[in-house]
Every structure is written in structure tokens, then in C-alpha cells.
Design a protein around this motif. Structure first.
Motif, mmCIF file in Angstrom:
data_model
loop_
_atom_site.group_PDB
_atom_site.id
_atom_site.type_symbol
_atom_site.label_atom_id
_atom_site.label_comp_id
_atom_site.label_asym_id
_atom_site.label_seq_id
_atom_site.Cartn_x
_atom_site.Cartn_y
_atom_site.Cartn_z
ATOM 1 N N ILE A 171 -1.918 62.510 19.642
ATOM 2 C CA ILE A 171 -2.752 61.376 20.045
ATOM 3 C C ILE A 171 -2.525 60.194 19.116
ATOM 4 O O ILE A 171 -2.402 59.042 19.562
ATOM 5 N N ALA A 172 -2.450 60.450 17.806
ATOM 6 C CA ALA A 172 -2.261 59.372 16.833
ATOM 7 C C ALA A 172 -0.931 58.652 17.059
ATOM 8 O O ALA A 172 -0.872 57.418 17.073
ATOM 9 N N VAL A 173 0.162 59.415 17.229
ATOM 10 C CA VAL A 173 1.480 58.802 17.433
ATOM 11 C C VAL A 173 1.532 58.100 18.797
ATOM 12 O O VAL A 173 2.139 57.029 18.936
ATOM 13 N N THR A 226 2.290 54.094 19.432
ATOM 14 C CA THR A 226 3.305 53.563 20.341
ATOM 15 C C THR A 226 2.684 52.582 21.336
ATOM 16 O O THR A 226 3.259 51.525 21.634
ATOM 17 N N SER A 227 1.503 52.919 21.834
ATOM 18 C CA SER A 227 0.823 52.046 22.792
ATOM 19 C C SER A 227 0.512 50.687 22.180
ATOM 20 O O SER A 227 0.658 49.649 22.836
ATOM 21 N N PHE A 228 0.089 50.674 20.903
ATOM 22 C CA PHE A 228 -0.265 49.419 20.249
ATOM 23 C C PHE A 228 0.942 48.518 20.030
ATOM 24 O O PHE A 228 0.796 47.333 19.756
ATOM 25 N N ILE A 265 7.680 61.403 19.484
ATOM 26 C CA ILE A 265 6.795 62.102 20.416
ATOM 27 C C ILE A 265 7.532 63.238 21.115
ATOM 28 O O ILE A 265 7.003 64.353 21.261
ATOM 29 N N VAL A 266 8.766 62.979 21.547
ATOM 30 C CA VAL A 266 9.570 64.018 22.198
ATOM 31 C C VAL A 266 9.829 65.174 21.228
ATOM 32 O O VAL A 266 9.728 66.361 21.601
ATOM 33 N N ALA A 267 10.143 64.836 19.975
ATOM 34 C CA ALA A 267 10.392 65.876 18.972
ATOM 35 C C ALA A 267 9.135 66.719 18.745
ATOM 36 O O ALA A 267 9.212 67.960 18.661
#
Length: 453
Positions: free
Chosen positions: A386-388, A392-394, A434-436
Motif C-alpha cells: 500500500i505504501a509503495v 507511485t500514485s502521488f 511493486i512487481v518485484a
């Protein structure tokens, strides 16, 4: 009235997009729906009897005391210009190297983001301190602004992070609810310290990937990140600029990771240590201390008002059967646990365009957290994801918060398009992380499990 809880959630999102205050929107909309529900017999008024206990429990939560203390620590480091000296010292050490100034910005921004913990404050501070220097040194506007935006969002994942403090507290409650759903009663739980430990490897990997990207740009396109002619720095000046703040942050984080102090105790130590450090350097006066205290009070009041509003919203949402509805939807979603988790991550990513991490942590995570944890999702992994994801969204154009914050302090000579272009490589880097994490959850879970042995 089966989907009233979803209408409530949608109404809150619409009102927030229209610019109404978050805390009062959450509480006011929820109470309005509750009043209509009582009027039409669709809501049990006895649910609201739990509200005073919820509010008192929120204010009396010792874990959340760490929030104002960490904010105060970051404000003191900023107002006393200790962060500025740290950046200056790093730039004089690495500036002569290709891309050295950008790498210095990433490293200093990592420490500042961790101590401040608020994306907007970090981006604005780094923009005011670093952007003029990078532009004067010949850095391309896109690379300079992208680096500052990406560095400013590191406060989401680098401990000690306020985002992780809030997520840790919410996930601890969600984990208890998940155990009740599964009828599993064990002393096992998740703590803020677990999230701090779990974030170490992903956070360091992300910073390393930023540095590698800057190194590659500096060598493949040297005109975008040229070396800087800086005056030599003596060992004494270097230690004076680098050592104290780095030792302070290391002691704060180390005391938590080693179990010598709770996050709240470590935050208190950090705030006092930052103040003593500023006084010893004679860089703190009554005006700066007043500014730091007022800013800390404003942010803390905002956080706790949102928390109280979110408590009202969560109570009414459950009163309308929203948690059972979401649980039913997740149970019948294609892909099972992975499909449900992917949908939650997508929703959180999109909400990150219109809501800050505090609102998402207090509104969305209490709704979906217990359900995902009851389905077997690891709480530490979920918190780090959620944090990562929010980080990314920001950064993502055109709505990313970090872009708006930097646009507010960047000179008019820097076009908005340059800021958008500059963050794209960093978005790709964060998506790779995120993928990792998705395919190798041990990146987040291995170290906390090892520390508990």
C-alpha cells in the motif's frame, strides 16, 4: 438498501473531489446517511452508541503519539537549516562527479523524507533547497524536477515514516478483526516496528534504483547531469554537516529495529535530539521554534480530525453492512486472493489522485484490510504494498500530489510538461518495485520474520 454502504463511499469521494474538508466530509456524510437510514428503518441507531468509545480510543492511542513527535523532529531539522547543511555537504562531496548533485539530492531527500514523513512538506522543502542549485549547475529541468518529486515521496516507504506509523496502527486493528473472522485466537499481531523492518529492504532497493538511474543518465547523456565545480570541503566540515543528523536518524531507527524502544519512545527521543542538535549549533531561536511547533500542531490536528471523521465513517459503513458486502464481493471475485488484492491496489492507486495517504489509510484500509487479512494476506506485505502503491500514485501525472506541490515552488521558467516528463522514469522504477514485491513477498516479510526469531 443493499448497496447503501457503496453509495455512502461514492458520496464521500464526490464531495472530496469538490474540495470539501476531509474530516468534516467523512463525519458529516456518514451521519447524514445514518439519519436517513434511521428514518427509513435501514440503519440500527445502536451502532452509534459505540462512537464515543471509538473517539476516546483514537485519542488515547499511545502509538499515534509518535505522529506529532516525528513531525516535530522533521520540522526542527528543517527550520534550523540542518537539512540544508546536510545537502550542501553532500553536494560538495559528490558534486564533482557526473550526476553527483542529483545523487546527493536523493540521499539527503531520503533522510529528510523519513524524518518529515509528509509528502507535501518534503517536496516543497527539497524544491526550495535543491531545484535552484540543480538548474544553476546545468541539470535539465525534467531530470531535476523528476528527481525532487520522486525523492519527496520516499517518506511513504523509508522508516521512520509517519505513513508506516499510521498504517501499522490500522493494520494491527484489522489483523485482530481478521482473527475474529477466522476464529483464530493467538497473541500474534502486527506492529509499527514490523512495518519499519519490512520497509527497509524495499526502501533501500528503491533508493539504489534511483541512484543507478541518475548514474546512467549522467554517463549516457552527460549534458543533462553535468559535474559541478564545488569548493573543496575539509573533513571537519564534512563531519559537521553529515554526522549529527545521520547519527540522530540512525539512533531513532536503530532503537526501534532492535526493540530497545517503541516507535513513540523513539519519536520522542528524535524530537528532543533534533532540538538539542539545533541548540548546540546555535541554529534555533524562539521564532524558528515557534514556527516548528505551530506547523506540528496544525498537521497533528489535521491528522486526528481526519482520524475521528474516519471513525464515524467506518462505524456507519459497517452499520449498513458494508464490510459484509465487500467480503462477499471479494470471495466471489475472479482470481481469489490475488484478484481481490489486485483490485484493492488499483482502487488505492486511483484514490491516491484525489486523497492524501492519511485519508486513504483511515478510510479504505479499515474496510478492506480485515477482509484481505482474513483471506490469508500477510499484513506486513500488505502494508508495504500500500505504501509503495500510494507513493507511485502521488507521482503519476496529471493528478499526482507531488507534481502539484513542486509546481507551486518551481520557477515559471520550468514548464509543467518538464515536470511530467521528469517523473516518468521514476514511476517505471516504482512499478518495477511493486512487481518485484508482488512476485517476491519475502522482500518485505523475510527481515521481520528473522528479527522475531
Amino acid at each position: 438498501m443493499e448497496y447503501t454502504s457503496l453509495y455512502l463511499f461514492a458520496a464521500v469521494c464526490v464531495l472530496l473531489m469538490l474540495g470539501y474538508p476531509v474530516a468534516f466530509t467523512l463525519a458529516g456524510t456518514a451521519l447524514g446517511f445514518a439519519a436517513l437510514g434511521i428514518l427509513f428503518g435501514a440503519f440500527d441507531a445502536s451502532f452509534l452508541s459505540a462512537l464515543p468509545g471509538r473517539v476516546f480510543g483514537t485519542i488515547n492511542n499511545t502509538t499515534l503519539i509518535a505522529v506529532p513527535l516525528f513531525i516535530l523532529m522533521g520540522n526542527i531539522l528543517e527550520k534550523s537549516r540542518i537539512a540544508e547543511e546536510l545537502l550542501s555537504s553532500m553536494a560538495r562531496v559528490f558534486g564533482r562527479l557526473k550526476g553527483g548533485l542529483g545523487i546527493s539530492v536523493v540521499v539527503v531527500g531520503m533522510f529528510l523524507a523519513a524524518s518529515t514523513g509528509i509528502v507535501g512538506a518534503t517536496v516543497v522543502t527539497m524544491g526550495l533547497l535543491s531545484l535552484p542549485s540543480m538548474l544553476r549547475a546545468g541539470y535539465s529541468p525534467a531530470l531535476a524536477t523528476g528527481t525532487i518529486c520522486a525523492t519527496g515521496t520516499l517518506g511513504q516507504i523509508i522508516p521512520p515514516s509517519i505513513a508506516l506509523v499510521l498504517l501499522g496502527d490500522i493494520l494491527a486493528n484489522a489483523y485482530q478483526q481478521a482473527q475474529l473472522k477466522m476464529q483464530v485466537f493467538t497473541p500474534k499481531t502486527v506492529s509499527v516496528g514490523d512495518l519499519f523492518v519490512g520497509a527497509l529492504i524495499p526502501g533501500l532497493v528503491l533508493v539504489t534504483m534511483y541512484i543507478i538511474y541518475l548514474w546512467l543518465v549522467a554517463h549516457l547523456r552527460p549534458e543533462q547531469a553535468p559535474p559541478v565545480e564545488e569548493e573543496d570541503i575539509s573533513l571537519g566540515e564534512l563531519l559537521h554537516g553529515l554526522l549529527p543528523p545521520m547519527v540522530l536518524i540512525a539512533l531513532v531507527l536503530g532503537s526501534i529495529l532492535l526493540g530497545a524502544a517503541t516507535p513513540t519512545e523513539a519519536a520522542g527521543f528524535g524530537a528532543v535530539g533534533a532540538l538539542l542538535l539545533a541548540l548546540l549549533r546555535r541554529q534555533m531561536d524562539w521564532r524558528r521554534l515557534h514556527e516548528a511547533l505551530v506547523n506540528t500542531l496544525e498537521v497533528t490536528c489535521m491528522v486526528f480530525m481526519i482520524l475521528i471523521g474516519a471513525a464515524v465513517f467506518s462505524l456507519v459503513f459497517r452499520g449498513f453492512g458494508g464490510d459484509e458486502l465487500i467480503h462477499h464481493l471479494f470471495q466471489h471475485m475472479p482470481g481469489g486472493v490475488l484478484g481481490a488484492t489486485a483490485v484493492v491496489m488499483l482502487v488505492i492507486f486511483l484514490l491516491g489522485f484525489i486523497l492524501d495517504f492519511i485519508e486513504i489509510t483511515f478510510v479504505v484500509v479499515p474496510i478492506v484490510g480485515p477482509i484481505l487479512l482474513a483471506m490469508g494476506v500477510d499484513p506486513v506485505w500488505l502494508g508495504i504494498m500500500i505504501a509503495v502503491n500510494l507513493q507511485t500514485s502521488f507521482l503519476t501525472p496529471p493528478f499526482g500530489f507531488a507534481l502539484f506541490y513542486l509546481r507551486g515552488v518551481a520557477p515559471e521558467s520550468v514548464p509543467t510538461g518538464a515536470i511530467y516528463r521528469g517523473v516518468l522514469p521514476y514511476i517505471i522504477i516504482q512499478l518495477l518495485l511493486i512487481v518485484a514485491l508482488w512476485f517476491w513477498p519475502a522482500m518485505a516479510t523475510w527481515l521481520p520474520a528473522l528479527m522475531k526469531q
